[in-house]
Write a protein that holds these residues in place. Sequence first.
Motif, PDB file in Angstrom:
ATOM      1  N   ALA A  19       0.829  -1.219   0.000  1.00 30.12           N
ATOM      2  CA  ALA A  19       0.000   0.000   0.000  1.00 30.12           C
ATOM      3  C   ALA A  19       0.856   1.258   0.000  1.00 30.12           C
ATOM      4  CB  ALA A  19      -0.952  -0.007   1.197  1.00 30.12           C
ATOM      5  N   GLY A  20       1.890   1.248  -0.852  1.00 31.86           N
ATOM      6  CA  GLY A  20       2.628   2.480  -1.123  1.00 31.86           C
ATOM      7  C   GLY A  20       1.878   3.231  -2.220  1.00 31.86           C
ATOM      8  N   GLY A  53       2.827  -3.174   6.702  1.00 27.46           N
ATOM      9  CA  GLY A  53       3.119  -2.100   7.666  1.00 27.46           C
ATOM     10  C   GLY A  53       2.040  -1.045   7.622  1.00 27.46           C
ATOM     11  N   GLU A  54       2.490   0.180   7.341  1.00 30.37           N
ATOM     12  CA  GLU A  54       1.555   1.305   7.289  1.00 30.37           C
ATOM     13  C   GLU A  54       1.237   1.656   5.847  1.00 30.37           C
ATOM     14  OE1 GLU A  54       0.571   2.930  10.103  1.00 30.37           O
ATOM     15  OE2 GLU A  54       1.731   1.517  11.313  1.00 30.37           O
ATOM     16  N   VAL A  55       0.018   2.124   5.607  1.00 32.79           N
ATOM     17  CA  VAL A  55      -0.303   2.664   4.282  1.00 32.79           C
ATOM     18  C   VAL A  55       0.637   3.848   4.026  1.00 32.79           C
ATOM     19  CG1 VAL A  55      -2.044   3.912   2.942  1.00 32.79           C
ATOM     20  CG2 VAL A  55      -2.712   1.943   4.337  1.00 32.79           C
ATOM     21  N   ILE A  65       7.413   6.504   1.071  1.00 30.94           N
ATOM     22  CA  ILE A  65       7.207   7.955   1.110  1.00 30.94           C
ATOM     23  C   ILE A  65       6.481   8.367   2.396  1.00 30.94           C
ATOM     24  CG2 ILE A  65       4.978   8.123  -0.128  1.00 30.94           C
ATOM     25  CD1 ILE A  65       8.037  10.357  -0.767  1.00 30.94           C
ATOM     26  N   GLY A  66       5.736   7.430   2.969  1.00 28.48           N
ATOM     27  CA  GLY A  66       5.060   7.735   4.235  1.00 28.48           C
ATOM     28  C   GLY A  66       6.023   7.889   5.396  1.00 28.48           C
ATOM     29  N   THR A 108       0.837  -9.543   6.105  1.00 27.78           N
ATOM     30  CA  THR A 108       2.106  -9.714   5.398  1.00 27.78           C
ATOM     31  C   THR A 108       1.967 -10.853   4.400  1.00 27.78           C
ATOM     32  OG1 THR A 108       3.319  -8.970   7.335  1.00 27.78           O
ATOM     33  CG2 THR A 108       4.577 -10.220   5.701  1.00 27.78           C
ATOM     34  N   VAL A 109       2.235 -10.555   3.151  1.00 28.50           N
ATOM     35  CA  VAL A 109       2.167 -11.611   2.124  1.00 28.50           C
ATOM     36  C   VAL A 109       3.407 -12.490   2.258  1.00 28.50           C
ATOM     37  CG1 VAL A 109       2.142 -12.069  -0.354  1.00 28.50           C
ATOM     38  CG2 VAL A 109       0.775 -10.206   0.593  1.00 28.50           C
ATOM     39  N   GLU A 110       3.174 -13.796   2.386  1.00 27.41           N
ATOM     40  CA  GLU A 110       4.293 -14.724   2.602  1.00 27.41           C
ATOM     41  C   GLU A 110       4.541 -15.635   1.408  1.00 27.41           C
ATOM     42  OE1 GLU A 110       3.139 -16.556   6.312  1.00 27.41           O
ATOM     43  OE2 GLU A 110       4.125 -14.965   7.448  1.00 27.41           O
TER      44      GLU A 110
END
Length: 299
Positions: free
Chosen positions: A9-10, A33-35, A39-40, A79-81
Amino acid sequence: MYDIIVVGAGPAGISAGIYGVSRGKKVLVLEKGEVGGLIGKVSTVTHYAGIVPGETGDSFAARMREQAESAGVEIRQETVEQVQMQGDVKTVVTDQGQHTCKKLILANGTTGRKLGIPGEMELAGKGMGMNAAKHGANYAGKHVYVVGGADGAVKEALYLASLAEKVTIIHFEPQLGCIAEFRDKVKKTRNIQLMLNTRLHAVRGENQVEQLDLRSEVDGSITTVDDPGCGIFVYAGTVPNTQLYTELELQDGYIPVNDWMETSIPGVYAAGDIRVKQVRQVATAVADGATAAVHACIG
Ligand SMILES: Cc1cc2nc3c(=O)[nH]c(=O)nc-3n(C[C@H](O)[C@H](O)[C@H](O)COP(=O)(O)OP(=O)(O)OC[C@H]3O[C@@H](n4cnc5c(N)ncnc54)[C@H](O)[C@@H]3O)c2cc1C
């Protein structure tokens, strides 16, 4: 089953999500992690068209999240594994379960490169490998080092110079590798010092950084500097997050795509910093996400 699953979700992944739902598709974005992605986490966002004055990574990421969610994009923190990419139905295995989709967009970007030097792991978060946006204020009035000479590194150094007493940029090349705009700003900033032709060779300390070893690229000599309590911020490039994608043939670790962002596997796209490309910026990431999603909707 989802029409489209987006990994990451970048800017690329969020853009793909927004374009996907706008065409009536059921889209899931998976983010570990975080959206906001890379750049976040930066102090200031520059050069992307339409940013507000003083745009921080935080404010930019918050607006991306809000826009995607209000458009109807489903975002899950997972988390995609593992991914199974062949066939008409693709399967994405995460730390919390598994999802299936018709089209898959790989937009999970890159991760900051580690230096691989002695002390780096032991002192991580204790002065070593700090994040300017998050930890910069802790170094108000102190001495900080920025490792790296490209745009991102120099931009973070300029931000840190507004807080710290002194900023030393350590860069292994004879000149900074950043854009002219940043180079000029560095020249005008009284508390930034350049240490060129130099590599950070080792860091030592217990609960904080006490000492740095600096290696000259000119003659290989090592200089030890005592600097208790200093902060070291590493922006020495990034590496692609492609370890999961064993079914794809990579180019220097990045995913090759065509003009529609299609990979060599039908129904699988790659967008943003993770793909083979010349310019890795928010502008190109969002463009890739839009292109991939539009094609995924019609293809
Ligand atoms: C220090 C620095 C400063 C920068 N400043 C600017 C700037 O001012 N302006 C500009 O235009 N560009 C800037 N850039 C470049 C910009 O940040 C990137 O080009 C952009 O973030 C790329 O977006 P992306 O969506 O492709 O990937 P990313 O932003 O890297 O996002 C990928 C996302 O995928 C997630 N992810 C990774 N693996 C998994 C997994 N297995 N499962 C689920 N999720 C996963 C990550 O957590 C991340 O959120 C800067 C870069 C750096 C390093």
